[in-house]
Design an enzyme around this catalytic site. Sequence first.
Site, PDB file in Angstrom:
ATOM      1  N   GLY A   1       4.435  16.942  -0.756  1.00 54.33           N
ATOM      2  CA  GLY A   1       5.429  15.913  -0.431  1.00 54.33           C
ATOM      3  C   GLY A   1       6.597  15.799  -1.376  1.00 54.33           C
ATOM      4  O   GLY A   1       7.674  15.350  -0.987  1.00 54.33           O
TER       5      GLY A   1
ATOM      6  N   GLU B   1       5.932  12.560  -8.197  1.00 54.91           N
ATOM      7  CA  GLU B   1       5.256  12.283  -6.921  1.00 54.91           C
ATOM      8  C   GLU B   1       6.258  11.874  -5.851  1.00 54.91           C
ATOM      9  O   GLU B   1       7.371  11.440  -6.168  1.00 54.91           O
ATOM     10  CB  GLU B   1       4.253  11.131  -7.111  1.00 54.91           C
ATOM     11  CG  GLU B   1       2.801  11.558  -7.114  1.00 54.91           C
ATOM     12  CD  GLU B   1       2.257  11.993  -5.750  1.00 54.91           C
ATOM     13  OE1 GLU B   1       3.041  12.406  -4.873  1.00 54.91           O
ATOM     14  OE2 GLU B   1       1.037  11.932  -5.571  1.00 54.91           O
ATOM     15  N   ASP B   2       5.836  11.981  -4.597  1.00 53.94           N
ATOM     16  CA  ASP B   2       6.715  11.532  -3.515  1.00 53.94           C
ATOM     17  C   ASP B   2       6.635  10.023  -3.321  1.00 53.94           C
ATOM     18  O   ASP B   2       7.643   9.340  -3.245  1.00 53.94           O
ATOM     19  CB  ASP B   2       6.407  12.273  -2.201  1.00 53.94           C
ATOM     20  CG  ASP B   2       4.935  12.186  -1.774  1.00 53.94           C
ATOM     21  OD1 ASP B   2       4.102  11.633  -2.531  1.00 53.94           O
ATOM     22  OD2 ASP B   2       4.606  12.675  -0.681  1.00 53.94           O
TER      23      ASP B   2
ATOM     24  N   ASP C   1       1.480   4.597  -2.977  1.00 52.23           N
ATOM     25  CA  ASP C   1       1.138   3.621  -1.937  1.00 52.23           C
ATOM     26  C   ASP C   1       0.088   2.671  -2.518  1.00 52.23           C
ATOM     27  O   ASP C   1       0.425   1.690  -3.184  1.00 52.23           O
ATOM     28  CB  ASP C   1       0.631   4.437  -0.734  1.00 52.23           C
ATOM     29  CG  ASP C   1       0.448   3.617   0.517  1.00 52.23           C
ATOM     30  OD1 ASP C   1       0.988   2.517   0.595  1.00 52.23           O
ATOM     31  OD2 ASP C   1      -0.241   4.080   1.442  1.00 52.23           O
TER      32      ASP C   1
ATOM     33  N   LYS D   1       5.522   1.613  -2.697  1.00 52.08           N
ATOM     34  CA  LYS D   1       5.309   0.487  -1.769  1.00 52.08           C
ATOM     35  C   LYS D   1       4.605  -0.597  -2.578  1.00 52.08           C
ATOM     36  O   LYS D   1       3.381  -0.627  -2.650  1.00 52.08           O
ATOM     37  CB  LYS D   1       4.432   0.925  -0.595  1.00 52.08           C
ATOM     38  CG  LYS D   1       5.102   1.885   0.371  1.00 52.08           C
ATOM     39  CD  LYS D   1       4.149   2.234   1.511  1.00 52.08           C
ATOM     40  CE  LYS D   1       4.797   3.172   2.500  1.00 52.08           C
ATOM     41  NZ  LYS D   1       3.825   3.702   3.479  1.00 52.08           N
TER      42      LYS D   1
ATOM     43  N   PHE E   1       5.333   3.096   7.546  1.00 53.71           N
ATOM     44  CA  PHE E   1       5.152   4.546   7.378  1.00 53.71           C
ATOM     45  C   PHE E   1       6.498   5.259   7.494  1.00 53.71           C
ATOM     46  O   PHE E   1       7.284   4.986   8.397  1.00 53.71           O
ATOM     47  CB  PHE E   1       4.192   5.065   8.450  1.00 53.71           C
ATOM     48  CG  PHE E   1       3.837   6.503   8.264  1.00 53.71           C
ATOM     49  CD1 PHE E   1       2.924   6.892   7.297  1.00 53.71           C
ATOM     50  CD2 PHE E   1       4.443   7.487   9.045  1.00 53.71           C
ATOM     51  CE1 PHE E   1       2.613   8.233   7.108  1.00 53.71           C
ATOM     52  CE2 PHE E   1       4.129   8.830   8.860  1.00 53.71           C
ATOM     53  CZ  PHE E   1       3.213   9.199   7.890  1.00 53.71           C
TER      54      PHE E   1
ATOM     55  N   ASP F   1       5.812  13.940   5.391  1.00 54.33           N
ATOM     56  CA  ASP F   1       5.488  14.423   6.727  1.00 54.33           C
ATOM     57  C   ASP F   1       4.723  13.421   7.577  1.00 54.33           C
ATOM     58  O   ASP F   1       4.134  12.465   7.062  1.00 54.33           O
ATOM     59  CB  ASP F   1       4.629  15.679   6.635  1.00 54.33           C
ATOM     60  CG  ASP F   1       3.194  15.350   6.209  1.00 54.33           C
ATOM     61  OD1 ASP F   1       3.019  14.645   5.189  1.00 54.33           O
ATOM     62  OD2 ASP F   1       2.252  15.765   6.901  1.00 54.33           O
TER      63      ASP F   1
ATOM     64  N   ARG G   1       9.101  17.118   7.259  1.00 57.37           N
ATOM     65  CA  ARG G   1       9.430  17.256   5.826  1.00 57.37           C
ATOM     66  C   ARG G   1      10.864  17.727   5.604  1.00 57.37           C
ATOM     67  O   ARG G   1      11.435  17.523   4.547  1.00 57.37           O
ATOM     68  CB  ARG G   1       8.497  18.271   5.157  1.00 57.37           C
ATOM     69  CG  ARG G   1       7.040  17.867   5.097  1.00 57.37           C
ATOM     70  CD  ARG G   1       6.287  18.792   4.148  1.00 57.37           C
ATOM     71  NE  ARG G   1       4.846  18.718   4.308  1.00 57.37           N
ATOM     72  CZ  ARG G   1       4.064  17.813   3.730  1.00 57.37           C
ATOM     73  NH1 ARG G   1       4.578  16.896   2.962  1.00 57.37           N
ATOM     74  NH2 ARG G   1       2.760  17.829   3.929  1.00 57.37           N
TER      75      ARG G   1
ATOM     76  N   ARG H   1      16.785  15.551   5.838  1.00 58.57           N
ATOM     77  CA  ARG H   1      17.436  15.215   4.557  1.00 58.57           C
ATOM     78  C   ARG H   1      17.469  13.709   4.292  1.00 58.57           C
ATOM     79  O   ARG H   1      17.678  13.279   3.166  1.00 58.57           O
ATOM     80  CB  ARG H   1      18.843  15.807   4.494  1.00 58.57           C
ATOM     81  CG  ARG H   1      19.718  15.457   5.653  1.00 58.57           C
ATOM     82  CD  ARG H   1      21.115  16.063   5.520  1.00 58.57           C
ATOM     83  NE  ARG H   1      21.116  17.520   5.514  1.00 58.57           N
ATOM     84  CZ  ARG H   1      21.785  18.250   4.600  1.00 58.57           C
ATOM     85  NH1 ARG H   1      22.472  17.661   3.654  1.00 58.57           N
ATOM     86  NH2 ARG H   1      21.764  19.554   4.672  1.00 58.57           N
TER      87      ARG H   1
END
Length: 179
Positions: A48, A102-103, A106, A134, A155, A162, A168, A171
Amino acid sequence: MDTIQIKDKRFTISIPEEHILREVDRVASAISRDLAGKNPLFLSVLNGSFMFTADLMKRITIPCEISFVKLASYQGVSSTGTIKEVIGLNENITGRTVVIVEDIVDTGLTMQRLLETLGTRNPQEIHIATLLVKPDKLKVDLNIEYAAMHIPNDFIVGYGLDYDGLGRNYRDIYTVVND
Ligand code: 5GP
């Protein structure tokens, strides 16, 4: 493209690329300022975070290194069910300044697992850089020093993230439409 369809879900644009890159720029400046002289090792968590990692690293102005890890889920023997194992970490991180890239954070359980695993390898210090947080979902106490953006619980996909393997490549970041 303001709306996209991925399988059974519709998503609408929520964070345009220009906004994302402005925040990535800000985080990169802070890291470059704070970790100057420490030759930090950036550990990007695939898949991610690949797009965030690329844009972040292009903006880091101090000497540094980068490597990539993955988290493999498997059913453990413990009653807690799925266990995530860190794979692909070949670097010796003893005495190093490590920045986890990290992406999204959560619940924070994935990040906690990463911190535990890396912590056993005697790094000098570990910092967290994440594209998204989040905050309302966080279950564990984490010191997230470098967060590009805070978002609500919905979400999202795009910019590396993804839905069932798809999305993914966008942009911009898109939020699911609940209808
Ligand atoms: P945590 O362990 O913090 O609950 O979960 C972190 C992981 O869940 C992220 O690395 C990401 O893979 C996934 N995740 C959490 N929220 C989202 C979301 O809104 N969209 C996508 N695509 N993945 C998410």
